[in-house]
Write a protein that holds these residues in place. Structure first.
Motif, mmCIF file in Angstrom:
data_model
loop_
_atom_site.group_PDB
_atom_site.id
_atom_site.type_symbol
_atom_site.label_atom_id
_atom_site.label_comp_id
_atom_site.label_asym_id
_atom_site.label_seq_id
_atom_site.Cartn_x
_atom_site.Cartn_y
_atom_site.Cartn_z
ATOM 1 N N CYS A 35 71.301 -2.459 63.161
ATOM 2 C CA CYS A 35 70.901 -1.613 62.027
ATOM 3 C C CYS A 35 69.351 -2.240 61.797
ATOM 4 O O CYS A 35 68.794 -3.302 62.293
ATOM 5 N N SER A 36 68.799 -1.574 60.645
ATOM 6 C CA SER A 36 67.338 -1.815 60.481
ATOM 7 C C SER A 36 67.127 -3.141 59.640
ATOM 8 O O SER A 36 66.044 -3.819 59.630
ATOM 9 N N LYS A 37 68.329 -3.594 59.007
ATOM 10 C CA LYS A 37 68.457 -4.814 58.106
ATOM 11 C C LYS A 37 68.555 -5.990 59.079
ATOM 12 O O LYS A 37 69.726 -6.189 59.484
#
Length: 145
Positions: A35-37
């Protein structure tokens, strides 16, 4: 799109046997999807093949919605494909596990043809259940420390 990167085109059963045994296919069916994190927790989706038109399909097409829901919720997703082909009646189970391999949420026959139209609703439920289970687990660990 995510699905396009992981799916293979429909082929004849003989060609499918050759494709499904390749290391590249194995890697895609068991990929880590981030994911983006960067510091996000990793949850594992355990899934197997599904049958459609009398043929076993080993791809992520029918779990794509679950992958999207989990990554949108801020988790990295590790795919764990179980190759075993069961029966027409008994296939399509999906589970979400934590990094210790403990089941956080699961559903019977979610990606089976009979239930496919309700899979998005089932995926949302799996994500909510997995997150709730993680929160409960976190509270218990805090109390024990």
């Amino acid at each position: 799109s995510l699905a396009t990167n992981f799916l293979i085109p429909h082929t004849s059963p003989a060609a499918w046997q050759q494709i499904s045994c390749t290391k590249a296919m194995h890697n895609k069916l068991n990929a880590l999807i981030k994911c983006s994190k960067e510091e996000a927790k990793i949850l594992t989706i355990v899934y197997g093949p599904y049958m459609n038109w009398g043929r076993w399909n080993h791809d992520i097409l029918r779990i794509h919605g679950l992958i999207v829901n989990l990554t949108n919720a801020g988790f990295h997703v590790q795919l764990k494909h179980e190759r075993k082909e069961t029966t027409w009646e008994d296939h399509g189970d999906v589970a979400v596990e934590d990094s210790d391999g403990k089941t956080l949420a699961s559903g019977k026959r979610i990606v089976h043809n009979k239930n496919f139209r309700q899979s998005e609703k089932a995926f949302r439920h799996l994500v909510k259940t997995a997150i709730s289970t993680l929160k409960i687990k976190k509270k218990i660990l805090r109390r024990e420390c």
